[in-house]
Design an enzyme around this catalytic site. Structure first.
Site, mmCIF file in Angstrom:
data_model
loop_
_atom_site.group_PDB
_atom_site.id
_atom_site.type_symbol
_atom_site.label_atom_id
_atom_site.label_comp_id
_atom_site.label_asym_id
_atom_site.label_seq_id
_atom_site.Cartn_x
_atom_site.Cartn_y
_atom_site.Cartn_z
ATOM 1 N N ASP A 214 0.839 -1.193 0.000
ATOM 2 C CA ASP A 214 0.000 0.000 0.000
ATOM 3 C C ASP A 214 0.873 1.241 0.000
ATOM 4 O OD1 ASP A 214 -2.370 1.407 -0.104
ATOM 5 O OD2 ASP A 214 -2.862 1.151 2.008
ATOM 6 N N GLY A 215 0.306 2.316 -0.502
ATOM 7 C CA GLY A 215 0.959 3.608 -0.494
ATOM 8 C C GLY A 215 0.012 4.654 0.057
ATOM 9 N N GLU B 66 2.299 3.819 -4.074
ATOM 10 C CA GLU B 66 1.721 2.495 -4.344
ATOM 11 C C GLU B 66 2.713 1.658 -5.157
ATOM 12 O OE1 GLU B 66 -1.114 1.206 -3.249
ATOM 13 O OE2 GLU B 66 -2.405 2.888 -2.744
ATOM 14 N N ASP C 288 -4.244 -2.485 -3.229
ATOM 15 C CA ASP C 288 -5.550 -1.827 -3.290
ATOM 16 C C ASP C 288 -5.537 -0.713 -4.337
ATOM 17 O OD1 ASP C 288 -4.154 0.212 -2.029
ATOM 18 O OD2 ASP C 288 -5.399 0.232 -0.233
ATOM 19 N N HIS D 294 -9.532 -0.455 2.828
ATOM 20 C CA HIS D 294 -10.381 -0.058 3.954
ATOM 21 C C HIS D 294 -11.646 -0.912 4.048
ATOM 22 C CE1 HIS D 294 -7.622 3.286 4.037
ATOM 23 N NE2 HIS D 294 -7.917 3.528 2.777
ATOM 24 N N ASP E 232 -1.525 -0.380 5.114
ATOM 25 C CA ASP E 232 -2.041 0.984 5.061
ATOM 26 C C ASP E 232 -1.575 1.773 6.285
ATOM 27 O OD1 ASP E 232 -3.944 3.093 3.990
ATOM 28 O OD2 ASP E 232 -4.839 2.725 5.955
#
Length: 157
Positions: A11-12, A50, A74, A127, A137
């Protein structure tokens, strides 16, 4: 005996876009061990973070001598970019369908070099309560905010 990598989450995050950013990676091994990584950039975009997370994950796999089974992101930008758009960009000399230069070409070229047939790219909704996605995240957001999160590294290379 080395346990195989079972799955990886990336994740970023970016505070402002552009702005200070962070990335996070959570690597799960078949024996239950976990290796977390992350980093920051002072002035960047969410998409670059990301991509940096995916690059770090694949570099880790390469250094560990383990091809990943499944890499979850994501970011539809990363997933579609690496699995759908990249061949066309390369054929067109790194131009989009509209004839414009591909954004983040430098990182796409690195991802292209690291990507192999053993990488199974999967999209996971962000999320949504997925523990791996939520953890990377949190790592990415901490780095974006200038904090050093505690990283679990129960696995050495």
């Amino acid at each position: 005996m080395n346990a195989e990598i079972s799955k990886i989450y990336t994740d970023g995050a970016c505070s402002g876009n552009p702005g200070p950013g962070g990335w996070g990676v959570v690597v799960y091994f078949g024996d239950g061990s976990v290796h977390e990584m992350g980093g920051a950039a002072a002035a960047t975009t969410n998409n670059r973070m990301e991509m940096q997370a995916a690059i770090a994950a694949l570099e880790f796999c390469q250094a560990a001598g383990h091809p990943p089974v499944i890499l979850y992101t994501d970011s539809e930008y990363v997933k579609k970019g690496i699995t759908e758009w990249l061949p066309g960009w390369k054929r067109k000399g790194w131009k989009t369908a509209q004839g414009k230069p591909v954004l983040n070409q430098d990182l796409w070229q690195v991802l292209d070099q690291l990507n192999t047939k053993s990488v199974n790219w999967q999209y996971v909704r962000g999320h949504s309560g997925n523990a791996g996605n939520e953890r990377c995240d949190a790592i990415a957001r901490a780095f974006a905010a200038g904090r050093q999160p505690e990283l679990r590294q129960s696995r050495d290379l």
